[in-house]
Design an enzyme around this catalytic site. Sequence first.
Site, PDB file in Angstrom:
ATOM      1  CB  CYS A  45      -0.911   0.018   1.222  1.00  0.00           C
ATOM      2  SG  CYS A  45      -2.043  -1.369   1.297  1.00  0.00           S
TER       3      CYS A  45
HETATM    4  C1  BEZ Z   1       0.521  -4.606   1.821  1.00  0.00           C
HETATM    5  O1  BEZ Z   1       0.182  -3.477   1.506  1.00  0.00           O
HETATM    6  O2  BEZ Z   1       1.666  -4.977   1.733  1.00  0.00           O
HETATM    7  C2  BEZ Z   1      -0.502  -5.585   2.324  1.00  0.00           C
HETATM    8  C3  BEZ Z   1      -1.665  -5.141   2.937  1.00  0.00           C
HETATM    9  C4  BEZ Z   1      -2.581  -6.061   3.431  1.00  0.00           C
HETATM   10  C5  BEZ Z   1      -2.351  -7.413   3.265  1.00  0.00           C
HETATM   11  C6  BEZ Z   1      -1.194  -7.833   2.628  1.00  0.00           C
HETATM   12  C7  BEZ Z   1      -0.279  -6.924   2.164  1.00  0.00           C
END
Ligand code: BEZ
Length: 209
Positions: A45
Site C-alpha cells: 500500500c
Molecule cells: C501490503 O500493503 O503490503 C498488504 C496489505 C494487506 C495485506 C497484505 C499486504
Amino acid sequence: MSIKLGDTAPNFQAKTSIGDIDFYEFLGDSWGVLFSHPADYTPVCTTELGATAAFQGEFEKRNVKVLALSVDGVESHKGWIKDINETQNVDVQYPIIADENREVSNLYDFIHPNAIATATVRSLLVIGPDKKVKLIITYPASTGRNFHEIIRVIDSLQLTENQGFSTPANWKQGEDVVISPKISTEEAKQKFPKGVRELKPYLRFTPAP
Ligand code: BEZ
C-alpha cells in the site's frame, strides 16, 4: 451494494486526511479515481499510494481528482502519509478517506470477506464527470496495482467517448484506434479523413484523431 459499469457512483460524506468532504462536491465537474487499500503502514500500500502521488501531474493533466480509502482513522492516515512522502520521495496531496465505520466501503463493495475478513481489498473505480462508473478493477492484497494502466484506461475513456471508435489491446496514446462495427467502411472513410485500414470488414483501424 454491488456497483456495475454505467451505474451512478453514489455520493457520500466522509472524514479524510484533509478534512471532511462531500464526494460529489470534491469531484465537481472533474473525472474521479476512488481506490481502496487494505490498511495503513503496510508495504504494498505504501508503494501504491506513493505511485499515485508521483502521478499527480498526470491525473491533473487529465482533469482527474484522486481519492484513496482505508478503514483506518485520520490520525493513522496523517502519520502514514509522512512515511509515504519520506520513503517514496513524493508529496501526497490527495485525500485518504478514514472509513473506520466502513460506510463507504460497504456502499462501494470494497470489503470481500472471503479474501480479507476485516479490511478493504484493492478496488479502484474511475468515475466520469457525469458521475457514472467507467472502470472497476479489483486486485488481491498481494498485488500492487499498475498506475500506468489506470492512466492508459483514462486516456482511452476520454478519447473514445461517443467518437465511433475504441482502443485495441495494449493501446497507448498516439497509436491507431479501431473503428466501431456500427459504422460501415464507406461511412468510416468520410468520418475518419486520416484514413481507414481494413484487415477484415469488422476489423478496421484509423489513426487517433
Ligand atoms: C501490503 O500493503 O503490503 C498488504 C496489505 C494487506 C495485506 C497484505 C499486504
